[in-house]
Design an enzyme around this catalytic site. Structure first.
Site, PDB file in Angstrom:
ATOM      1  N   ARG A 210      -3.477 -15.992  -1.400  1.00 31.07           N
ATOM      2  CA  ARG A 210      -4.175 -14.882  -2.056  1.00 31.07           C
ATOM      3  C   ARG A 210      -5.388 -15.420  -2.797  1.00 31.07           C
ATOM      4  NH1 ARG A 210      -0.066 -10.351  -2.629  1.00 31.07           N
ATOM      5  NH2 ARG A 210       1.120 -10.791  -0.716  1.00 31.07           N
ATOM      6  N   GLU A 212      -7.068 -14.573  -5.164  1.00 36.53           N
ATOM      7  CA  GLU A 212      -7.263 -13.860  -6.429  1.00 36.53           C
ATOM      8  C   GLU A 212      -8.074 -14.730  -7.363  1.00 36.53           C
ATOM      9  OE1 GLU A 212      -3.280 -13.008  -7.597  1.00 36.53           O
ATOM     10  OE2 GLU A 212      -2.979 -11.753  -5.836  1.00 36.53           O
ATOM     11  N   ARG A 218       1.024 -16.346 -14.081  1.00 36.11           N
ATOM     12  CA  ARG A 218       1.979 -15.855 -13.075  1.00 36.11           C
ATOM     13  C   ARG A 218       1.371 -15.585 -11.707  1.00 36.11           C
ATOM     14  NH1 ARG A 218       3.614  -9.999 -15.044  1.00 36.11           N
ATOM     15  NH2 ARG A 218       1.619  -9.252 -15.761  1.00 36.11           N
ATOM     16  N   HIS A 219       0.160 -16.098 -11.489  1.00 38.39           N
ATOM     17  CA  HIS A 219      -0.461 -15.988 -10.167  1.00 38.39           C
ATOM     18  C   HIS A 219      -0.782 -17.373  -9.615  1.00 38.39           C
ATOM     19  CE1 HIS A 219      -1.333 -11.885 -11.602  1.00 38.39           C
ATOM     20  NE2 HIS A 219      -1.227 -11.581 -10.320  1.00 38.39           N
ATOM     21  N   GLU A 352       6.833  -8.405 -12.272  1.00 40.74           N
ATOM     22  CA  GLU A 352       7.237  -7.961 -10.940  1.00 40.74           C
ATOM     23  C   GLU A 352       7.708  -9.154 -10.112  1.00 40.74           C
ATOM     24  OE1 GLU A 352       4.097  -5.972  -8.523  1.00 40.74           O
ATOM     25  OE2 GLU A 352       4.871  -7.313  -6.974  1.00 40.74           O
ATOM     26  N   SER A 355       7.926  -6.442  -4.015  1.00 38.91           N
ATOM     27  CA  SER A 355       7.518  -5.104  -3.576  1.00 38.91           C
ATOM     28  C   SER A 355       8.153  -4.875  -2.231  1.00 38.91           C
ATOM     29  CB  SER A 355       6.017  -5.014  -3.339  1.00 38.91           C
ATOM     30  OG  SER A 355       5.325  -5.257  -4.498  1.00 38.91           O
ATOM     31  N   ARG A 403       8.040 -16.868  -8.705  1.00 34.05           N
ATOM     32  CA  ARG A 403       8.364 -15.930  -9.795  1.00 34.05           C
ATOM     33  C   ARG A 403       9.873 -15.799  -9.985  1.00 34.05           C
ATOM     34  NH1 ARG A 403       4.162 -10.870  -9.923  1.00 34.05           N
ATOM     35  NH2 ARG A 403       2.252 -12.121 -10.030  1.00 34.05           N
TER      36      ARG A 403
END
Ligand code: AMO
Length: 429
Positions: A210, A212, A218-219, A352, A355, A403
């Site tokens: 990712r 990001e 937490r990423h 989270e 998903s 996570r």
């Protein structure tokens, strides 16, 4: 023969051990060398008046974190770790460590996260770090076992792809000859295609990428995803499966990692089956009264919203019935209320973890949803085609492994749960 340090007992009388020199304490007439291997510690006591000359020379020359081989007599000792010590008759330096060390392995001086990650091989010698990866191993093992026993097929899908799965933005482009290609964000499209292939139950534990921009605790830019897809199942069926998988991971850690848990000093307990379910609308109501910023139906849940809801819930829980507009195109809308969909998030009170959704299995509805999101179906041809030739109804989810471990062990930073993290600034080691 070398004996693991934890197995050294006075009953052996003599032993040959190999380990790293964790600590040196020279008291004048007497010097202690605390040896360490992955199983534990052992104290070697060199009594200067009695030790052979060769032992004295090596003992004087050795530095912390050198690898040494010691043969000697094992004796009881109240003050030593594990109640025993070895009195060396031979002391060989196998690999001498340079001084100063880039990092203090004995935890006397705590290093910054960056220094630790730059020297991860040394950092991982620290029992607290090694414990995290023993636990991650036990969790992975339990998850693989669970799926195997339930008849899932473990698949491996390509990480070099031509299309975004989760929407267009967070992709890393790569140089792939004359073609445009990216690192995959999720095996989403591939696990769905394997439903068209009739595999029925598949899972994959593999990397996701990712791009990001944000650098948070937490990423990661490269994470490990536990991905699942099941045919003839709906969102409720796979939420049930998700609880079982999480509990199986915790149970195996509980059963097999008591030493590692003790080393970490964490409060560990296995979550109970029957995670509560909140609808998205209920979650928004909780957040709206608890947080300062404005939040309304249709908004994504911000970090502070997640935290507020998590505090209220206090255990793992699901958020269900999301607005179709803020979930990916592949989530199945409710037949009687298409503005909401059969998507869910599974939450730890801190963040989270997963998903998932029942997926759209009808070709035309899927194309419609892709267009609705402002994306182009042309880019997805390889994915859309299987939906024309007998796609069963199906559902699935993805859990971030880091996570899962971070929340399981109450780690402050997701980087603690991955050996070689990739973040906004780090591509080495
Ligand atoms: P999603 O994008 O929510 O869903 O990702 C699923 C889970 O993967 C983990 N995760 C991450 N962990 C660390 N750093 C990141 N940058 C990161 N991104 C994701 C999180 C997250 O909950 N295809 C869907 C899953 C599905 O529906 O099957 C997906 O990828 O724990």
């Amino acid at each position: 023969m070398r004996i693991p340090l934890k197995d050294v007992t006075p009953e052996l009388e003599t032993a040959e051990v190999i380990g790293w020199v964790h600590e040196i304490r020279d008291l004048g007439g007497l010097a202690f060398y605390i040896l360490r291997d992955r199983t534990g510690f052992l104290q070697a006591a060199v009594i200067k008046k009695k030790a052979p000359e060769a032992v004295l020379i090596a003992a004087k020359e050795v530095s912390r974190e050198s690898v040494v081989r010691i043969k000697g007599v094992v004796k009881e000792s109240d003050k030593a770790p594990g109640g025993r010590e070895i009195i060396p008759e031979s002391f060989e330096i196998i690999s001498k460590a340079e001084t100063p060390l880039p990092l203090d392995v004995s935890d006397k001086v705590l290093a910054e996260v960056d220094t630790r990650l730059d020297n991860r091989y040394l950092d991982a010698r620290r029992p607290k770090v090694a414990a995290i990866f023993q636990i991650r191993n036990a969790a992975t093992h339990a998850i693989n076992d669970y799926f195997y026993n339930e008849g899932f097929i473990n698949i491996t899908t390509s990480k070099i792809v031509a299309a975004a799965t989760e929407g267009g933005t967070e992709l890393f482009p790569i140089a792939y000859f004359e073609k445009e290609a990216f690192l995959n964000q999720s095996p989403q499209l591939y696990k769905q295609m394997m439903m068209a292939a009739g595999f029925e139950k598949v899972y994959e534990i593999g990397p996701i990428f990712r791009a990001e921009e944000h650098n948070t605790t937490r990423h990661l830019n490269e994470a490990t995803s536990i991905d699942v897809e099941v045919s003839f199942a709906d969102h409720n069926d796979v939420m049930d499966l998700l609880e079982n998988v999480i509990i199986a991971a915790y149970e195996n850690v509980d059963k097999t990692c008591s030493d590692a848990i003790e080393t970490l000093g964490v409060d560990f307990s296995v979550p109970k089956k029957g995670f509560p379910k909140l609808t998205y609308a209920e979650a928004i109501d909780i957040a709206a009264v608890s947080i300062e910023e404005d939040i309304a139906y249709g908004d994504d849940l911000s970090t502070s919203a997640e935290r507020a809801i998590g505090e209220e819930m206090g255990e793992h829980y699901f958020i269900t019935d999301w607005p179709t507009s803020i979930k990916p195109y592949y989530a199945m809308p409710y037949e009687n209320e298409p503005e909401i969909c059969k998507a869910f998030d599974m939450m730890h009170p801190r963040m989270e973890l997963s998903s998932g959704a029942q997926r759209i299995h009808q070709h035309d509805l899927l194309v419609e949803q892709i267009l609705q999101k402002g994306m182009s179906p042309e880019g997805f041809e390889f994915y859309l085609k299987p939906f024309k030739y007998g796609m069963p109804p199906h559902a699935g989810w993805g859990v971030g492994m880091e996570r899962l471990i971070m929340t399981m062990l109450d780690l402050p930073n997701i980087r603690e749960a991955v050996l070689f993290p990739r973040d906004r600034h780090r591509v080495t080691p």
